[in-house]
Write a protein that holds these residues in place. Structure first.
Motif, PDB file in Angstrom:
ATOM      1  N   UNK A   1      67.122  15.592  22.625  1.00  0.00           N
ATOM      2  CA  UNK A   1      67.562  14.836  21.813  1.00  0.00           C
ATOM      3  C   UNK A   1      67.815  13.707  22.566  1.00  0.00           C
ATOM      4  N   UNK A   2      67.370  12.575  22.776  1.00  0.00           N
ATOM      5  CA  UNK A   2      67.944  11.278  22.902  1.00  0.00           C
ATOM      6  C   UNK A   2      69.117  10.394  22.785  1.00  0.00           C
ATOM      7  N   UNK A   3      70.216  10.231  23.048  1.00  0.00           N
ATOM      8  CA  UNK A   3      71.323   9.204  22.438  1.00  0.00           C
ATOM      9  C   UNK A   3      70.435   7.973  22.906  1.00  0.00           C
ATOM     10  N   UNK A   4      70.741   6.726  22.915  1.00  0.00           N
ATOM     11  CA  UNK A   4      70.928   4.918  23.044  1.00  0.00           C
ATOM     12  C   UNK A   4      71.250   4.555  22.688  1.00  0.00           C
ATOM     13  N   UNK A   5      72.699   3.863  23.573  1.00  0.00           N
ATOM     14  CA  UNK A   5      73.464   2.566  22.841  1.00  0.00           C
ATOM     15  C   UNK A   5      73.076   1.142  24.203  1.00  0.00           C
ATOM     16  N   UNK A   6      73.122   0.552  23.320  1.00  0.00           N
ATOM     17  CA  UNK A   6      72.428  -1.048  23.912  1.00  0.00           C
ATOM     18  C   UNK A   6      74.079  -1.941  23.907  1.00  0.00           C
ATOM     19  N   UNK A   7      73.909  -2.981  24.552  1.00  0.00           N
ATOM     20  CA  UNK A   7      74.925  -3.985  24.720  1.00  0.00           C
ATOM     21  C   UNK A   7      74.325  -5.200  25.246  1.00  0.00           C
ATOM     22  N   UNK A   8      75.450  -5.763  25.447  1.00  0.00           N
ATOM     23  CA  UNK A   8      75.243  -7.234  25.736  1.00  0.00           C
ATOM     24  C   UNK A   8      74.433  -7.876  25.913  1.00  0.00           C
ATOM     25  N   UNK A   9      74.474  -8.441  23.920  1.00  0.00           N
ATOM     26  CA  UNK A   9      73.418  -9.536  22.951  1.00  0.00           C
ATOM     27  C   UNK A   9      74.952  -9.687  22.861  1.00  0.00           C
ATOM     28  N   UNK A  10      74.138 -11.692  22.243  1.00  0.00           N
ATOM     29  CA  UNK A  10      74.677 -12.631  22.615  1.00  0.00           C
ATOM     30  C   UNK A  10      74.741 -13.869  21.786  1.00  0.00           C
ATOM     31  N   UNK A  11      75.144 -15.292  22.419  1.00  0.00           N
ATOM     32  CA  UNK A  11      74.436 -16.063  21.452  1.00  0.00           C
ATOM     33  C   UNK A  11      74.877 -17.024  22.792  1.00  0.00           C
ATOM     34  N   UNK A  12      73.504 -17.700  23.397  1.00  0.00           N
ATOM     35  CA  UNK A  12      73.279 -18.746  24.432  1.00  0.00           C
ATOM     36  C   UNK A  12      72.844 -19.485  24.121  1.00  0.00           C
ATOM     37  N   UNK A  13      72.515 -20.750  25.002  1.00  0.00           N
ATOM     38  CA  UNK A  13      71.834 -21.926  24.457  1.00  0.00           C
ATOM     39  C   UNK A  13      70.449 -22.027  25.483  1.00  0.00           C
ATOM     40  N   UNK A  14      69.065 -22.491  24.735  1.00  0.00           N
ATOM     41  CA  UNK A  14      68.188 -22.656  25.869  1.00  0.00           C
ATOM     42  C   UNK A  14      68.309 -22.947  26.980  1.00  0.00           C
ATOM     43  N   UNK A  15      67.609 -22.299  27.277  1.00  0.00           N
ATOM     44  CA  UNK A  15      67.565 -22.058  29.021  1.00  0.00           C
ATOM     45  C   UNK A  15      68.563 -21.367  29.866  1.00  0.00           C
ATOM     46  N   UNK A  16      69.609 -21.257  28.882  1.00  0.00           N
ATOM     47  CA  UNK A  16      70.131 -19.652  30.108  1.00  0.00           C
ATOM     48  C   UNK A  16      69.652 -18.555  30.035  1.00  0.00           C
TER      49      UNK A  16
ATOM     50  N   UNK B   1      70.585  -4.713  19.463  1.00  0.00           N
ATOM     51  CA  UNK B   1      71.862  -5.403  19.782  1.00  0.00           C
ATOM     52  C   UNK B   1      71.521  -7.014  19.812  1.00  0.00           C
ATOM     53  N   UNK B   2      71.953  -7.490  19.176  1.00  0.00           N
ATOM     54  CA  UNK B   2      71.742  -8.948  18.665  1.00  0.00           C
ATOM     55  C   UNK B   2      71.335 -10.425  19.681  1.00  0.00           C
ATOM     56  N   UNK B   3      70.535 -11.276  19.782  1.00  0.00           N
ATOM     57  CA  UNK B   3      70.397 -12.596  20.805  1.00  0.00           C
ATOM     58  C   UNK B   3      69.819 -13.352  20.122  1.00  0.00           C
ATOM     59  N   UNK B   4      70.981 -14.304  20.508  1.00  0.00           N
ATOM     60  CA  UNK B   4      70.526 -15.786  19.552  1.00  0.00           C
ATOM     61  C   UNK B   4      70.357 -16.714  20.779  1.00  0.00           C
ATOM     62  N   UNK B   5      69.324 -17.722  20.758  1.00  0.00           N
ATOM     63  CA  UNK B   5      68.861 -18.984  20.814  1.00  0.00           C
ATOM     64  C   UNK B   5      69.350 -19.824  20.312  1.00  0.00           C
TER      65      UNK B   5
ATOM     66  N   UNK C   1      71.739  -3.593  28.383  1.00  0.00           N
ATOM     67  CA  UNK C   1      71.960  -2.622  29.274  1.00  0.00           C
ATOM     68  C   UNK C   1      71.566  -1.868  28.173  1.00  0.00           C
ATOM     69  N   UNK C   2      71.472  -0.552  28.476  1.00  0.00           N
ATOM     70  CA  UNK C   2      70.478   0.453  27.959  1.00  0.00           C
ATOM     71  C   UNK C   2      71.781   1.577  28.263  1.00  0.00           C
ATOM     72  N   UNK C   3      71.816   2.297  27.610  1.00  0.00           N
ATOM     73  CA  UNK C   3      72.346   3.967  28.646  1.00  0.00           C
ATOM     74  C   UNK C   3      72.068   5.081  27.685  1.00  0.00           C
ATOM     75  N   UNK C   4      71.395   5.946  28.083  1.00  0.00           N
ATOM     76  CA  UNK C   4      70.714   6.755  27.506  1.00  0.00           C
ATOM     77  C   UNK C   4      71.670   8.681  28.008  1.00  0.00           C
ATOM     78  N   UNK C   5      71.402   9.241  26.495  1.00  0.00           N
ATOM     79  CA  UNK C   5      71.835  10.551  27.084  1.00  0.00           C
ATOM     80  C   UNK C   5      71.363  11.483  26.741  1.00  0.00           C
ATOM     81  N   UNK C   6      71.026  13.251  27.353  1.00  0.00           N
ATOM     82  CA  UNK C   6      70.166  13.658  26.118  1.00  0.00           C
ATOM     83  C   UNK C   6      69.213  14.477  26.935  1.00  0.00           C
ATOM     84  N   UNK C   7      68.940  13.701  27.886  1.00  0.00           N
ATOM     85  CA  UNK C   7      67.420  14.669  28.715  1.00  0.00           C
ATOM     86  C   UNK C   7      67.213  13.747  30.157  1.00  0.00           C
ATOM     87  N   UNK C   8      66.504  14.639  31.243  1.00  0.00           N
ATOM     88  CA  UNK C   8      66.394  13.764  32.311  1.00  0.00           C
ATOM     89  C   UNK C   8      66.156  12.648  32.053  1.00  0.00           C
TER      90      UNK C   8
END
Length: 121
Positions: free
Chosen positions: A1-16, A115-119, A21-28
């Motif tokens: 089993x591999x667990x994946x946890x994303x972070x870092x999404x958000x709202x940014x203006x075009x051109x930005x 994770x939601x990314x909105x431009x 990030x995604x942290x994994x656990x459970x396997x080499x």
């Protein structure tokens, strides 16, 4: 089993820029091919970028996005520059434990929650 946890999404203006990030656990981690996919409303999930020993990208993001990994931290990153409204989507981290170099979502065994990314234009 591999667990994946994303972070870092958000709202940014075009051109930005945004970084995910995604942290994994459970396997080499170092033996696993990692990738980012995205899914916009009403569209199919699509490959964005992948990394094992080397990196590979969808044509739509080449030159703008950079995937990288830190095996010591079991983490994969996606640095996104020159963002466009068309990049708006839920971004998913995925793991291919077979270690292939593939873009099809079916090749990936484990997925993060997204994770939601909105431009804005």
């Amino acid at each position: 089993q591999v667990q994946l946890v994303e972070s870092g999404g958000g709202l940014v203006q075009a051109g930005g820029s945004l970084s995910l990030s995604c942290v994994a656990s459970g396997r080499t981690f170092s033996r696993v091919t990692m990738a980012w996919f995205r899914q916009a409303p009403g569209k199919e999930r699509e490959f964005v970028a992948g990394i094992k020993w080397s990196t590979y990208y969808a044509d739509s993001v080449k030159g703008r996005f950079t995937i990288s990994r830190d095996n010591a931290k079991d983490t994969v990153y996606l640095k996104m520059n020159s963002l466009e409204p068309e990049d708006t989507a839920v971004y998913y981290c995925a793991a291919d434990v077979q270690g292939g170099i593939r873009m099809a979502s079916q090749a990936f065994d484990y997925w993060g929650q997204g994770t939601q990314v909105t431009i804005s234009s």
